[in-house]
Design a protein around this motif. Structure first.
Motif: not given
Length: 96
Positions: A12, A66-67, A84, A86
């Protein structure tokens, strides 16, 4: 699980820094369309972590997805509520 968290966070961070984007990339299931790709790898990790207690993966690792590059991952029958996702790449992932 700690190693997976570390790898996801390094990935990330690297995707936010232009100089590192092409150099550091982590695929939890292996790079898609290569011999080392195993769509069920992350699914097995999730199920192993839930052996301690149901929901362990979501509680401990869900916020680190996330990512994440989850392209072509088999996430069938997985409860990702609260995770998460996103910016995560879920293209061609099995979400049934």
């Amino acid at each position: 699980m700690n190693v997976l968290i570390l790898l996801l966070e390094i990935h990330r961070y690297a995707q936010l820094v232009d100089a590192l984007k092409a150099q550091i990339y982590f695929y939890p299931c292996g790079q898609p369309d290569t011999e080392g790709h195993d769509p069920g790898r992350l699914l097995r990790i999730m199920r192993y972590s839930d052996c301690w207690q149901l929901g362990t993966f979501n509680q401990r690792l869900g916020k680190f997805l996330r990512s994440a590059n989850l392209r072509s991952a088999d996430l069938s029958s997985v409860d990702l509520s609260g995770a998460d996702l996103s910016g995560a790449d879920l293209s061609r992932a099995n979400l049934s």
